[in-house]
Design an enzyme around this catalytic site. Structure first.
Site, PDB file in Angstrom:
ATOM      1  N   THR A   7       0.836  -1.188   0.000  1.00 51.17           N
ATOM      2  CA  THR A   7       0.000   0.000   0.000  1.00 51.17           C
ATOM      3  C   THR A   7       0.870   1.236   0.000  1.00 51.17           C
ATOM      4  O   THR A   7       2.088   1.148   0.044  1.00 51.17           O
ATOM      5  CB  THR A   7      -0.916   0.032   1.242  1.00 51.17           C
ATOM      6  OG1 THR A   7      -1.908   1.012   1.039  1.00 51.17           O
ATOM      7  CG2 THR A   7      -0.162   0.347   2.501  1.00 51.17           C
ATOM      8  N   LYS A  39      -7.591   1.752   4.739  1.00 50.53           N
ATOM      9  CA  LYS A  39      -6.381   1.643   5.550  1.00 50.53           C
ATOM     10  C   LYS A  39      -6.189   2.831   6.491  1.00 50.53           C
ATOM     11  O   LYS A  39      -5.147   2.989   7.096  1.00 50.53           O
ATOM     12  CB  LYS A  39      -5.168   1.526   4.637  1.00 50.53           C
ATOM     13  CG  LYS A  39      -5.265   0.320   3.721  1.00 50.53           C
ATOM     14  CD  LYS A  39      -4.233   0.383   2.662  1.00 50.53           C
ATOM     15  CE  LYS A  39      -4.541  -0.632   1.579  1.00 50.53           C
ATOM     16  NZ  LYS A  39      -3.770  -0.403   0.390  1.00 50.53           N
ATOM     17  N   GLY A  51      -3.071   5.446   9.918  1.00 49.22           N
ATOM     18  CA  GLY A  51      -3.001   4.748   8.642  1.00 49.22           C
ATOM     19  C   GLY A  51      -1.996   3.632   8.753  1.00 49.22           C
ATOM     20  O   GLY A  51      -1.007   3.750   9.475  1.00 49.22           O
ATOM     21  N   SER A 130       4.717   0.450   0.132  1.00 50.83           N
ATOM     22  CA  SER A 130       5.501   0.171  -1.073  1.00 50.83           C
ATOM     23  C   SER A 130       5.673   1.379  -1.983  1.00 50.83           C
ATOM     24  O   SER A 130       6.683   1.514  -2.650  1.00 50.83           O
ATOM     25  CB  SER A 130       4.880  -0.989  -1.844  1.00 50.83           C
ATOM     26  OG  SER A 130       3.531  -0.714  -2.120  1.00 50.83           O
TER      27      SER A 130
END
Length: 179
Positions: A7, A39, A51, A130
Site C-alpha cells: 500500500t 487503511k 493509517g 511500497s
C-alpha cells in the site's frame, strides 16, 4: 500462504492542517486481492487518524493496541506511540507483526515501526508502504513549489502520482483530515 499487503500511506502537515491518506489496494503476491481496502482509521472521536501499511491482520492488531495505549495515557498520542513501540519491540508476539503505522493529531505526525522507532518527520511529511518513496517525493515537491495547495490537495495529488508509478498502489483513495 501468501500474505496480503502492499500500500501507500501519506501524511502531510501544511498551513495548520494535518491530513492522512492511503490508496485502497491490497495485493496477494503479485495479484490484486482487493481494490477498496480502507487503511485509514479515525480514533479518539476523530482527534487522531491512523493509517497502516503491511499485513492487514497485523496492522489491525497494532491499531487495536495503539487505541488501548491511547486510552491508558489520556489520549496523549506521542506517549501512546512510544509505549506501543516499546511493546512491539519487546513482546514476542508483537515482534513478529509485519506492519507500520502513521498516526496524526491536530499538532503532530508520527511514524511507528516494529523496530521500536517513533519518528517525527522534520518536514511535516510522513510516508509508509511500497509506494512511500514516490508519494513522499511528490509531497516534498508540492510543499516546496505549490504552497498554495491545501494539505488535502497535496496528499491526494501525491498519492495519485505514486499510483501512476507503483504497481502496488491504486487510485482508490481514502483521505482523512484530523479534526
Amino acid at each position: 500462504m501468501t500474505e496480503v499487503h502492499s500500500t501507500t500511506v501519506l501524511g502531510v502537515v501544511h498551513n495548520g492542517e494535518v491530513v492522512v491518506g492511503a490508496d485502497g489496494q491490497a495485493t496477494m503476491g503479485n495479484t490484486v486481492a482487493k481494490s477498496n481496502v480502507r487503511k485509514i482509521r479515525k480514533l479518539a472521536g476523530g482527534k487522531i487518524v491512523a493509517g497502516f501499511a503491511g499485513s492487514t491482520a497485523d496492522a489491525f492488531t497494532l491499531i487495536e493496541r495503539f487505541e488501548e495505549k491511547l486510552n491508558g495515557y489520556g489520549q496523549n498520542m506521542k506517549r501512546a506511540a512510544i509505549e506501543l513501540a516499546k511493546d512491539w519491540r519487546t513482546d514476542r508476539y508483537l515482534r513478529k507483526l509485519e506492519a507500520m503505522l502513521i498516526v496524526a493529531n491536530a499538532e503532530e505526525l508520527l511514524i511507528i515501526s516494529g523496530t521500536g522507532d517513533v519518528l517525527e518527520p522534520e518536514n511535516g511529511i510522513a510516508a509508509i508502504g511500497s509506494g512511500s518513496n514516490f508519494a513522499q517525493a511528490a509531497a516534498i515537491a508540492l510543499k516546496k513549489h505549490a504552497p498554495n495547495l491545501s494539505a488535502e490537495e497535496m496528499v491526494r495529488e501525491s498519492l495519485h502520482i505514486a499510483a501512476d508509478i507503483c504497481i502496488y498502489t491504486n487510485h482508490n483513495l481514502v483521505v482523512e483530515k484530523v479534526s
